[in-house]
Design an enzyme around this catalytic site. Structure first.
Site, PDB file in Angstrom:
ATOM      1  NE  ARG A   4      -4.015  -1.923   2.262  1.00  0.00           N
ATOM      2  CZ  ARG A   4      -5.018  -1.969   3.138  1.00  0.00           C
ATOM      3  NH1 ARG A   4      -5.148  -1.003   4.028  1.00  0.00           N
ATOM      4  NH2 ARG A   4      -5.871  -2.968   3.133  1.00  0.00           N
ATOM      5  CG  ASP A  15     -14.021   6.839   6.552  1.00  0.00           C
ATOM      6  OD1 ASP A  15     -14.743   5.851   6.784  1.00  0.00           O
ATOM      7  OD2 ASP A  15     -12.788   6.747   6.403  1.00  0.00           O
TER       8      ASP A  15
END
Length: 289
Positions: free
Chosen positions: A58, A159
């Site tokens: 990632r 979020d």
């Protein structure tokens, strides 16, 4: 915030004859330890030892963006600039996002029953909105349940992952994902794409108008939103925090919930032994103690 971001179809780097990935970037044990410490301090996420390959895949894109070959150099760059926007990219990369419309479907009839006869405008907080499927599912439930009152209802979706929130604001999803819904919902709440948008569906404007989407870190000292809420959805998020962090967040939820409001948790989460602020009502739904 939602479970893990989809991995690339092919990992960066080649493969040795033994099947192990040949890494072209240097990730030392010390680097991995620093990454675990930084994401814990930044977002409260506890990365297990076995997440090393996930971390490499990632964050590799961020190193290549800067032309770096060592994770240590990337981390040093981050720590020299505590206010840099790269922290947002770092956090986004390590945030988990697996969601779906009407996930854990048993919660939505309970929500409908809860709001049906409540007075005044209904307000619901989706505390891990991710790419928008949860807050839009909540909004669909309110629209179906409240009738003419639905225009006054609001779903606040937050979020930590700003990339996920951008997708939520766009409200555009693959058609095969939307087709998993009942046909009546698909027709009422989505517009089918044509031409260049073929294969996609967009949330209709009236439903999008019910949903407010803002970035929020649950570990931040202050939350830029006001209660009280009729219900709070915080599902499949707490499993990434340690018990002390879970307890602090739950205690901060309590004053933002109406006295008879509901807290919806994920199927693998149990708050009964973490805080005295909430008691289990059943089916991973909690009320104030």
């Amino acid at each position: 915030m939602s479970e893990p971001r989809e991995q690339p179809a092919f990992a960066a780097g080649g493969w040795s004859s033994s099947g192990a990935m040949e890494r072209d970037l240097e990730l030392t044990d010390a680097d991995f330890t620093r990454i675990r410490e930084l994401i814990y301090r930044r977002a409260g996420i506890v990365l297990a030892e076995h997440k090393r390959e996930m971390v490499y895949s990632r964050l590799a894109k961020r190193l290549r963006h800067y032309g770096l070959t060592r994770f240590g150099d990337y981390l040093a760059r981050l720590e020299r600039q505590p206010e840099a926007r790269e922290w947002e990219a770092f956090t986004n990369a390590l945030t988990t996002n697996l969601t779906a419309f009407f996930r854990e479907a048993h919660h939505f009839p309970l929500l409908a029953e809860h709001v049906r006869s409540r007075p005044g405008p209904i307000r619901i907080w989706s505390a891990a909105a991710s790419t928008g499927e949860e807050p839009y599912s909540i909004a669909m439930t309110l629209a179906e349940t409240l009738g003419s009152r639905a225009g006054e209802a609001r779903v606040v979706g937050t979020d930590i992952d700003t990339e996920a929130l951008a997708r939520a604001r766009a409200g555009i999803y693959p058609l095969e994902q939307v087709h998993k819904l009942e046909e009546a919902r698909t027709r009422r709440f989505f517009q089918r794409g044509t031409g260049r948008q073929a294969g996609l569906a967009r949330v209709r404007p009236d439903l999008r108008a019910m949903v407010e989407l803002e970035p929020l870190n649950l570990l931040a000292p202050g939350w830029p939103l006001k209660g009280p809420f009729d219900a709070i959805f915080c599902r499949n998020v707490m499993i990434y925090f340690d018990k002390a962090t879970q307890a602090r967040i739950l205690e901060r939820f309590a004053p933002l919930l109406k006295p008879d409001g509901l807290l919806f948790a994920g199927h693998s989460e149990n708050f009964s032994y973490i805080t005295k602020a909430f008691r289990l009502r059943g089916q991973t739904v909690y009320t104030l103690a």
